[in-house]
Design a protein around this motif. Structure first.
Motif, PDB file in Angstrom:
ATOM      1  N   ILE A 103     -13.719  10.762  -1.926  1.00  0.00           N
ATOM      2  CA  ILE A 103     -13.427  10.414  -3.321  1.00  0.00           C
ATOM      3  C   ILE A 103     -14.716  10.149  -4.093  1.00  0.00           C
ATOM      4  CG2 ILE A 103     -12.349   8.669  -4.789  1.00  0.00           C
ATOM      5  CD1 ILE A 103     -10.121   8.511  -2.683  1.00  0.00           C
ATOM      6  N   LEU A 104     -15.649   9.449  -3.474  1.00  0.00           N
ATOM      7  CA  LEU A 104     -16.902   9.124  -4.165  1.00  0.00           C
ATOM      8  C   LEU A 104     -17.790  10.345  -4.385  1.00  0.00           C
ATOM      9  CD1 LEU A 104     -17.841   5.726  -2.510  1.00  0.00           C
ATOM     10  CD2 LEU A 104     -17.024   6.118  -4.830  1.00  0.00           C
ATOM     11  N   LEU A 105     -17.702  11.328  -3.511  1.00  0.00           N
ATOM     12  CA  LEU A 105     -18.533  12.524  -3.668  1.00  0.00           C
ATOM     13  C   LEU A 105     -17.920  13.574  -4.600  1.00  0.00           C
ATOM     14  CD1 LEU A 105     -19.820  13.207  -0.042  1.00  0.00           C
ATOM     15  CD2 LEU A 105     -21.138  12.393  -1.992  1.00  0.00           C
ATOM     16  N   ASP A 143     -13.211  21.833 -15.054  1.00  0.00           N
ATOM     17  CA  ASP A 143     -12.442  20.729 -15.612  1.00  0.00           C
ATOM     18  C   ASP A 143     -11.005  20.763 -15.087  1.00  0.00           C
ATOM     19  OD1 ASP A 143     -12.251  23.146 -17.031  1.00  0.00           O
ATOM     20  OD2 ASP A 143     -11.293  22.134 -18.715  1.00  0.00           O
ATOM     21  N   GLY A 144     -10.496  19.614 -14.740  1.00  0.00           N
ATOM     22  CA  GLY A 144      -9.129  19.507 -14.244  1.00  0.00           C
ATOM     23  C   GLY A 144      -8.948  19.897 -12.792  1.00  0.00           C
ATOM     24  N   LEU A 145     -10.024  20.034 -12.041  1.00  0.00           N
ATOM     25  CA  LEU A 145      -9.913  20.421 -10.629  1.00  0.00           C
ATOM     26  C   LEU A 145      -9.964  19.230  -9.676  1.00  0.00           C
ATOM     27  CD1 LEU A 145     -12.093  23.621 -10.263  1.00  0.00           C
ATOM     28  CD2 LEU A 145      -9.635  23.432 -10.371  1.00  0.00           C
ATOM     29  N   TRP A 146      -9.977  18.018 -10.186  1.00  0.00           N
ATOM     30  CA  TRP A 146     -10.166  16.865  -9.316  1.00  0.00           C
ATOM     31  C   TRP A 146      -9.009  16.698  -8.341  1.00  0.00           C
ATOM     32  CZ3 TRP A 146      -8.775  11.418  -8.976  1.00  0.00           C
ATOM     33  CH2 TRP A 146      -9.694  10.687  -8.229  1.00  0.00           C
ATOM     34  N   VAL A 147      -7.766  16.804  -8.799  1.00  0.00           N
ATOM     35  CA  VAL A 147      -6.610  16.615  -7.920  1.00  0.00           C
ATOM     36  C   VAL A 147      -6.485  17.744  -6.891  1.00  0.00           C
ATOM     37  CG1 VAL A 147      -4.096  16.427  -7.859  1.00  0.00           C
ATOM     38  CG2 VAL A 147      -5.393  15.191  -9.586  1.00  0.00           C
ATOM     39  N   PRO A 148      -6.553  19.030  -7.274  1.00  0.00           N
ATOM     40  CA  PRO A 148      -6.495  20.066  -6.236  1.00  0.00           C
ATOM     41  C   PRO A 148      -7.677  20.011  -5.270  1.00  0.00           C
ATOM     42  CG  PRO A 148      -6.164  21.056  -8.382  1.00  0.00           C
ATOM     43  CD  PRO A 148      -6.530  19.636  -8.604  1.00  0.00           C
ATOM     44  N   LEU A 149      -8.841  19.596  -5.762  1.00  0.00           N
ATOM     45  CA  LEU A 149     -10.005  19.486  -4.896  1.00  0.00           C
ATOM     46  C   LEU A 149      -9.795  18.404  -3.842  1.00  0.00           C
ATOM     47  CD1 LEU A 149     -12.947  20.268  -4.255  1.00  0.00           C
ATOM     48  CD2 LEU A 149     -13.646  18.532  -5.890  1.00  0.00           C
ATOM     49  N   LEU A 160     -19.938  15.772  -7.682  1.00  0.00           N
ATOM     50  CA  LEU A 160     -20.088  17.175  -7.320  1.00  0.00           C
ATOM     51  C   LEU A 160     -19.510  18.082  -8.406  1.00  0.00           C
ATOM     52  CD1 LEU A 160     -20.890  19.269  -5.094  1.00  0.00           C
ATOM     53  CD2 LEU A 160     -18.492  19.164  -4.424  1.00  0.00           C
ATOM     54  N   LEU A 161     -18.337  17.739  -8.923  1.00  0.00           N
ATOM     55  CA  LEU A 161     -17.749  18.540  -9.995  1.00  0.00           C
ATOM     56  C   LEU A 161     -18.625  18.519 -11.250  1.00  0.00           C
ATOM     57  CD1 LEU A 161     -13.926  17.795  -9.748  1.00  0.00           C
ATOM     58  CD2 LEU A 161     -15.093  19.943  -9.313  1.00  0.00           C
ATOM     59  N   ASN A 162     -19.192  17.363 -11.569  1.00  0.00           N
ATOM     60  CA  ASN A 162     -20.082  17.287 -12.735  1.00  0.00           C
ATOM     61  C   ASN A 162     -21.341  18.131 -12.533  1.00  0.00           C
ATOM     62  OD1 ASN A 162     -18.318  15.560 -13.988  1.00  0.00           O
ATOM     63  ND2 ASN A 162     -19.383  13.711 -13.346  1.00  0.00           N
ATOM     64  N   ALA A 163     -21.927  18.074 -11.340  1.00  0.00           N
ATOM     65  CA  ALA A 163     -23.121  18.866 -11.055  1.00  0.00           C
ATOM     66  C   ALA A 163     -22.816  20.361 -11.082  1.00  0.00           C
ATOM     67  CB  ALA A 163     -23.713  18.466  -9.708  1.00  0.00           C
ATOM     68  N   LEU A 164     -21.675  20.757 -10.533  1.00  0.00           N
ATOM     69  CA  LEU A 164     -21.310  22.174 -10.555  1.00  0.00           C
ATOM     70  C   LEU A 164     -21.012  22.660 -11.967  1.00  0.00           C
ATOM     71  CD1 LEU A 164     -19.089  22.546  -7.378  1.00  0.00           C
ATOM     72  CD2 LEU A 164     -21.296  23.592  -7.806  1.00  0.00           C
ATOM     73  N   ALA A 165     -20.412  21.801 -12.791  1.00  0.00           N
ATOM     74  CA  ALA A 165     -20.132  22.192 -14.171  1.00  0.00           C
ATOM     75  C   ALA A 165     -21.425  22.433 -14.940  1.00  0.00           C
ATOM     76  CB  ALA A 165     -19.298  21.129 -14.865  1.00  0.00           C
ATOM     77  N   ARG A 166     -22.483  21.669 -14.621  1.00  0.00           N
ATOM     78  CA  ARG A 166     -23.776  21.889 -15.279  1.00  0.00           C
ATOM     79  C   ARG A 166     -24.490  23.115 -14.726  1.00  0.00           C
ATOM     80  NH1 ARG A 166     -24.170  16.289 -14.681  1.00  0.00           N
ATOM     81  NH2 ARG A 166     -25.513  16.571 -12.870  1.00  0.00           N
ATOM     82  N   ARG A 167     -24.407  23.322 -13.404  1.00  0.00           N
ATOM     83  CA  ARG A 167     -25.137  24.432 -12.764  1.00  0.00           C
ATOM     84  C   ARG A 167     -24.473  25.785 -12.960  1.00  0.00           C
ATOM     85  NH1 ARG A 167     -30.300  23.701 -11.148  1.00  0.00           N
ATOM     86  NH2 ARG A 167     -30.533  21.705 -10.135  1.00  0.00           N
ATOM     87  N   THR A 203     -14.664  23.117  -3.178  1.00  0.00           N
ATOM     88  CA  THR A 203     -14.148  22.684  -1.876  1.00  0.00           C
ATOM     89  C   THR A 203     -15.142  22.970  -0.769  1.00  0.00           C
ATOM     90  OG1 THR A 203     -11.891  23.073  -2.626  1.00  0.00           O
ATOM     91  CG2 THR A 203     -12.230  22.914  -0.261  1.00  0.00           C
ATOM     92  N   MET A 204     -15.775  24.132  -0.825  1.00  0.00           N
ATOM     93  CA  MET A 204     -16.759  24.471   0.186  1.00  0.00           C
ATOM     94  C   MET A 204     -17.888  23.444   0.220  1.00  0.00           C
ATOM     95  SD  MET A 204     -19.003  27.950   0.590  1.00  0.00           S
ATOM     96  CE  MET A 204     -19.967  27.669  -0.879  1.00  0.00           C
ATOM     97  N   LEU A 205     -18.408  23.105  -0.937  1.00  0.00           N
ATOM     98  CA  LEU A 205     -19.509  22.148  -0.990  1.00  0.00           C
ATOM     99  C   LEU A 205     -19.055  20.733  -0.659  1.00  0.00           C
ATOM    100  CD1 LEU A 205     -21.406  23.477  -4.116  1.00  0.00           C
ATOM    101  CD2 LEU A 205     -22.053  23.707  -1.717  1.00  0.00           C
ATOM    102  N   LEU A 206     -17.868  20.343  -1.122  1.00  0.00           N
ATOM    103  CA  LEU A 206     -17.393  18.981  -0.854  1.00  0.00           C
ATOM    104  C   LEU A 206     -17.095  18.775   0.624  1.00  0.00           C
ATOM    105  CD1 LEU A 206     -16.687  16.227  -2.001  1.00  0.00           C
ATOM    106  CD2 LEU A 206     -14.370  17.062  -2.379  1.00  0.00           C
TER     107      LEU A 206
END
Length: 183
Positions: free
Chosen positions: A78-80, A98-104, A84-91, A41-44
């Motif tokens: 929505i587009l970001l 995983d599964g944080l898209w709706v609360p985010l 962002l979640l994919n990049a954070l999951a790799r970093r 959330t902070m980054l988004l």
């Protein structure tokens, strides 16, 4: 200050409630998911606040479409969010993204619409400060919820009622900080 507090508490309460629905039980996994949601959330909010400011200044204002800022802002968020979640999951593989898209999207939407409205001079400053404050409030709710789970709470207050009472008490505590800042 009051609108910032209300937006932070409502977004944290909504996000914490959504996290509790998906993860009943394991407090260690719940703590890691709270930190993953706070970081995302902070980054988004920071990236989408910057993108929305640029979109408003270079696209909406020259075309005299400033009233449509919300319709332009929501697709940006929505587009970001998924990249962002994919990049954070790799970093940061230690945190479960995983599964944080709706609360985010829920937390970013509440924070952004309430505080990053059009004509707000400090939009970029708010977009950088909202994320860490949200992460702090979400962590406070998680710690408070773990303490509540360890205590004996009457049956009618279990779940959402005790969360709402806790949010009210936390809001009163934060309102005490409001007198420290003189306009």
């Amino acid at each position: 200050m009051t609108e910032l507090l209300v937006a932070l508490l409502s977004a944290a309460l909504i996000s914490h409630y959504l996290l509790r629905l998906t993860l009943p039980g394991d407090p260690q996994l719940e703590r890691r998911r709270v930190h993953a949601l706070g970081l995302a959330t902070m980054l988004l909010v920071a990236f989408s606040g910057l993108s929305a400011c640029l979109l408003d200044k270079f696209v909406l204002q020259p075309l005299a479409l400033g009233a449509l800022w919300l319709f332009a802002y929501v697709p940006v968020v929505i587009l970001l969010s998924q990249p962002l979640l994919n990049a954070l999951a790799r970093r940061v593989p230690a945190l479960p993204f995983d599964g944080l898209w709706v609360p985010l999207l829920a937390s970013t939407g509440v924070l952004s619409v309430a505080l990053l409205g059009p004509g707000n001079a400090g939009e970029l400053i708010y977009s950088l400060g909202i994320g860490p404050a949200f992460w702090l409030v979400l962590s406070l709710f998680n710690d408070l919820r773990q303490r509540i789970d360890e205590n004996d709470i009457p049956r009618p207050f279990n779940g959402l009622p005790v969360d709402l009472l806790s949010a009210g008490l936390l809001a009163v505590a934060f309102l005490g900080l409001n007198a420290m800042i003189k306009p």
